[in-house]
Design an enzyme around this catalytic site. Structure first.
Site, PDB file in Angstrom:
ATOM      1  N   ASP A 136       2.099  -1.879  12.472  1.00 49.49           N
ATOM      2  CA  ASP A 136       2.595  -2.346  11.288  1.00 49.49           C
ATOM      3  C   ASP A 136       1.682  -1.862  10.123  1.00 49.49           C
ATOM      4  O   ASP A 136       0.528  -2.276  10.180  1.00 49.49           O
ATOM      5  CB  ASP A 136       2.181  -3.906  11.538  1.00 49.49           C
ATOM      6  CG  ASP A 136       2.977  -5.001  10.242  1.00 49.49           C
ATOM      7  OD1 ASP A 136       2.596  -4.123   9.130  1.00 49.49           O
ATOM      8  OD2 ASP A 136       3.387  -5.979  10.460  1.00 49.49           O
ATOM      9  N   HIS A 137       2.309  -1.237   9.063  1.00 51.62           N
ATOM     10  CA  HIS A 137       1.484  -0.368   8.427  1.00 51.62           C
ATOM     11  C   HIS A 137       0.725  -1.342   7.518  1.00 51.62           C
ATOM     12  O   HIS A 137      -0.484  -0.940   6.947  1.00 51.62           O
ATOM     13  CB  HIS A 137       2.269   0.630   7.640  1.00 51.62           C
ATOM     14  CG  HIS A 137       3.000   0.150   6.530  1.00 51.62           C
ATOM     15  ND1 HIS A 137       4.275  -0.212   6.374  1.00 51.62           N
ATOM     16  CD2 HIS A 137       2.803   0.144   5.008  1.00 51.62           C
ATOM     17  CE1 HIS A 137       4.867  -0.596   5.253  1.00 51.62           C
ATOM     18  NE2 HIS A 137       3.936  -0.355   4.456  1.00 51.62           N
ATOM     19  N   ASP A 167      11.774  11.625   6.693  1.00 49.04           N
ATOM     20  CA  ASP A 167      11.101  10.916   5.710  1.00 49.04           C
ATOM     21  C   ASP A 167       9.642  10.697   5.814  1.00 49.04           C
ATOM     22  O   ASP A 167       8.907  10.947   5.136  1.00 49.04           O
ATOM     23  CB  ASP A 167      11.976   9.720   5.160  1.00 49.04           C
ATOM     24  CG  ASP A 167      11.979   9.653   3.789  1.00 49.04           C
ATOM     25  OD1 ASP A 167      12.255  10.900   3.276  1.00 49.04           O
ATOM     26  OD2 ASP A 167      12.137   8.484   3.274  1.00 49.04           O
ATOM     27  N   GLY A 223      10.789  12.757  15.349  1.00 51.51           N
ATOM     28  CA  GLY A 223      11.352  12.583  14.034  1.00 51.51           C
ATOM     29  C   GLY A 223      10.562  13.398  13.063  1.00 51.51           C
ATOM     30  O   GLY A 223      10.362  12.915  11.891  1.00 51.51           O
ATOM     31  N   HIS A 262       5.195  -7.709   8.585  1.00 52.36           N
ATOM     32  CA  HIS A 262       4.310  -7.646   7.530  1.00 52.36           C
ATOM     33  C   HIS A 262       3.880  -9.105   7.005  1.00 52.36           C
ATOM     34  O   HIS A 262       2.531  -9.465   6.871  1.00 52.36           O
ATOM     35  CB  HIS A 262       4.537  -7.137   6.316  1.00 52.36           C
ATOM     36  CG  HIS A 262       5.413  -5.751   6.485  1.00 52.36           C
ATOM     37  ND1 HIS A 262       4.808  -4.835   7.668  1.00 52.36           N
ATOM     38  CD2 HIS A 262       6.197  -4.837   6.056  1.00 52.36           C
ATOM     39  CE1 HIS A 262       5.482  -3.821   7.524  1.00 52.36           C
ATOM     40  NE2 HIS A 262       6.372  -3.675   6.633  1.00 52.36           N
TER      41      HIS A 262
HETATM   42  C1  BG6 Z   1       8.543  -1.349   4.919  1.00 54.03           C
HETATM   43  C2  BG6 Z   1      10.042  -2.036   5.139  1.00 54.03           C
HETATM   44  O1  BG6 Z   1       8.180  -1.728   6.504  1.00 54.03           O
HETATM   45  O2  BG6 Z   1       7.687  -1.795   4.318  1.00 54.03           O
HETATM   46  C3  BG6 Z   1      10.778  -1.589   3.709  1.00 54.03           C
HETATM   47  O3  BG6 Z   1      10.806  -1.532   5.803  1.00 54.03           O
HETATM   48  C4  BG6 Z   1       9.519  -1.904   2.600  1.00 54.03           C
HETATM   49  O4  BG6 Z   1      11.868  -2.272   3.473  1.00 54.03           O
HETATM   50  C5  BG6 Z   1       8.139  -1.277   2.905  1.00 54.03           C
HETATM   51  O5  BG6 Z   1       9.732  -1.272   1.350  1.00 54.03           O
HETATM   52  C6  BG6 Z   1       7.029  -1.924   1.931  1.00 54.03           C
HETATM   53  O6  BG6 Z   1       5.995  -1.268   2.241  1.00 54.03           O
HETATM   54  P1  BG6 Z   1       4.712  -0.854   1.073  1.00 54.03           P
HETATM   55  O7  BG6 Z   1       3.483  -0.389   1.781  1.00 54.03           O
HETATM   56  O8  BG6 Z   1       5.426  -0.057   0.096  1.00 54.03           O
HETATM   57  O9  BG6 Z   1       4.560  -2.531   0.512  1.00 54.03           O
END
Ligand code: BG6
Length: 504
Positions: free
Chosen positions: A189-190, A30, A26, A252
């Site tokens: 999970d960022h 983006d 990928g 999250h």
């Molecule tokens: C992503 C979601 O995991 O997290 C998005 O798919 C969301 O919809 C984003 O906008 C928010 O991340 P952050 O780091 O900008 O709070």
């Protein structure tokens, strides 16, 4: 008033990762250009990449190594010489994800790069692709022996969404485990990579003064808000099948909740922390399906104004079904039925096109049990509030009452503020930097273990199924863009005699 915070006696450990090749599926997308490559480059600038590494982008778009490097260059900022060094380790292979020839090309390419960069066979595969491709890619890699861990490591980072409900997540997991062992799967999970989120565990377990009050005897309620001012942007294709509960709550929001509520793990070790998360998720009281609206409200944004500019409603966004019943907002009251948290409500909400972008955890302590001050009833003495600001103004604020100068009985609420940028003089690093580095180290602490992912899906799957089966009659409240969501969200908390803390 803010009390200045100073930082002294810090203890830091960071090792140096082993040589590795990072293969990104990928690569023309983006996520790769916005997050992955800039994060890898920052690690490189900070001297945290291994001495020997290469990056190989894979995607369907036609690029040569040279044209790919030009694209990568656009996403990087910093020292030109360093950018050049980084680009010299960056390569590209084009192909269709379902074609065997892509994988045999890859096998040879990887072999060649491994020799050139002496990466000793260590590999990380990053799945920055739509979820339907996770499995076919992993199976193809497995068939060619690229996931074998003989004398080297081979790890796979999987982006969210991991499944669309409990069954599909289980199915995906079962099939991935036919090729990979759990210690090779890094479900990302960022939010867990954000500095302020990692700080929750340090704050709770490296200070002795908070733990004694971190329970239902002292805490009245907890609010977790993850608000965004952006709309669905160009992601209608995904969002129309996901909706906010899958997109934000299942992952999250639940991770934030778990870090605030888990018991102290015996060590700062991935399995110990994951074990505690499983326990806490299992203690969450199931939502009553016959009275769901009293516990869980959903909304969808209508037209409104963000920063003074008119914005369209969700159903007017490009690619969205004009009759869409997909939620862009949710607010819920969670109860955790265990000794520590029994009786403490956790109010959680998240939404798109809200008044401002802010993620915060607000812990409201109980009021003093009795007022010793004449004419000042207990209800007029405010609660202490601890606010953990996840973003955008990272920090922690504790409020308390103090004597105000002047009359003998004069009180005001003060705050002790720790602002990340003021104390450390810099913004926290991008979450993906931490996570990519941890994957290189083989540290799964900030990733989601299979049973944690399953327990979270168990909480939401019955609700999602109910809403989907009753699509036309399920309650979905339209809210004006630029507000804090529908009135039903305020009512949810007002019923308990409380209100949302809305960031100014
Ligand atoms: C992503 C979601 O995991 O997290 C998005 O798919 C969301 O919809 C984003 O906008 C928010 O991340 P952050 O780091 O900008 O709070």
């Amino acid at each position: 008033m803010s009390v200045p915070v100073t930082c002294k006696d810090f203890f830091c450990t960071e090792s140096h990762p082993q040589p590795v090749g990072i293969i990104i599926f990928g690569a023309s997308g983006d996520l790769t250009s916005r997050k992955l490559l800039p994060s890898l480059f920052n690690l490189f600038l900070r001297g945290l990449m291994p001495d020997d590494f290469y990056i190989l982008g894979v995607a369907r778009t036609e690029f040569t190594d040279e044209t790919f490097r030009e694209k990568v260059k656009e996403s990087l900022t910093g020292d030109n010489g360093k950018i050049q060094d980084f680009l010299e380790r960056t390569f590209y292979t084009q192909g269709e994800y379902d074609s065997i020839s892509l994988y045999s090309d890859l096998k040879w390419r990887i072999k060649d790069l491994e020799k050139r960069f002496t990466t000793k066979g260590n590999k990380i595969f990053y799945m920055a692709v739509p979820p339907s491709l996770y499995l076919p890619i992993v199976e193809n890699l497995g068939d060619l022996g690229l996931t074998s861990q003989e004398n080297a490591f081979s790890r796979v980072i999987i982006e969210k969404p991991f499944g669309f409900d409990l069954d599909s997540a289980n199915e995906l997991d079962k099939k991935l485990h036919m090729t990979l062992k759990e210690d090779q799967i890094y479900r990302i999970d960022h939010y867990l990579g954000k500095e302020t989120v990692q700080n929750i565990l340090i704050f709770r377990f490296a200070n002795s003064i908070f733990e004694p009050v971190w329970n239902n005897r002292y805490i009245d309620n907890v609010q977790i808000t993850v608000a965004e001012d952006i709309g669905v942007e160009h992601r209608a294709g995904y969002y129309e099948h996901a909706g906010l509960v899958r997109d934000m709550f299942q992952n999250h929001m639940m991770q934030l909740l778990s870090l605030v509520t888990i018991e102290p793990p015996s060590t700062f070790d991935a399995d110990e922390i994951h074990n505690e998360k499983v326990k806490i998720f299992r203690s969450i009281r199931p939502f009553p399906l016959d009275d769901l609206d009293s516990w869980f409200v959903r909304g969808q944004y209508g037209r409104g104004k963000i920063d003074g500019k008119e914005v369209v409603s969700y159903v007017e966004e490009p690619g969205v079904n004009p009759n869409s019943k997909v939620e862009t907002f949710a607010a819920a009251k969670f109860m955790i039925d265990n000794w520590r948290w029994s009786g403490v409500p956790f109010y959680m909400r998240s939404g798109k096109r809200l008044q401002k972008r802010v993620s915060e955890i607000i812990i409201t302590f109980k009021r003093v049990p009795h007022s010793i001050f004449p004419q000042l009833p207990v209800k007029n003495i405010p609660s202490n509030i601890l606010k953990i600001n996840i973003q955008p103004e990272e920090g922690i604020v504790l409020s308390f009452q103090a004597k105000h100068p002047g009359p003998k009985l004069c009180m005001s609420t003060l705050t002790m503020d720790f602002k990340y940028t003021e104390v450390f003089g810099t913004r926290p690093p991008e979450a993906y930097e931490r996570l990519l580095l941890d994957c290189m180290f083989g540290d799964q602490t900030l990733f989601i273990r299979d049973d944690v992912m399953r327990e979270s899906w168990k909480i939401f799957t019955p609700l999602i199924k109910k809403w989907e089966s009753e699509k036309d009659i399920s309650k979905l409240d339209i809210y004006e863009a630029g507000t804090w969501g529908p009135a039903s969200s305020d009512e949810l908390i007002k019923k308990d005699g409380r209100e949302w803390y809305n960031a100014l």
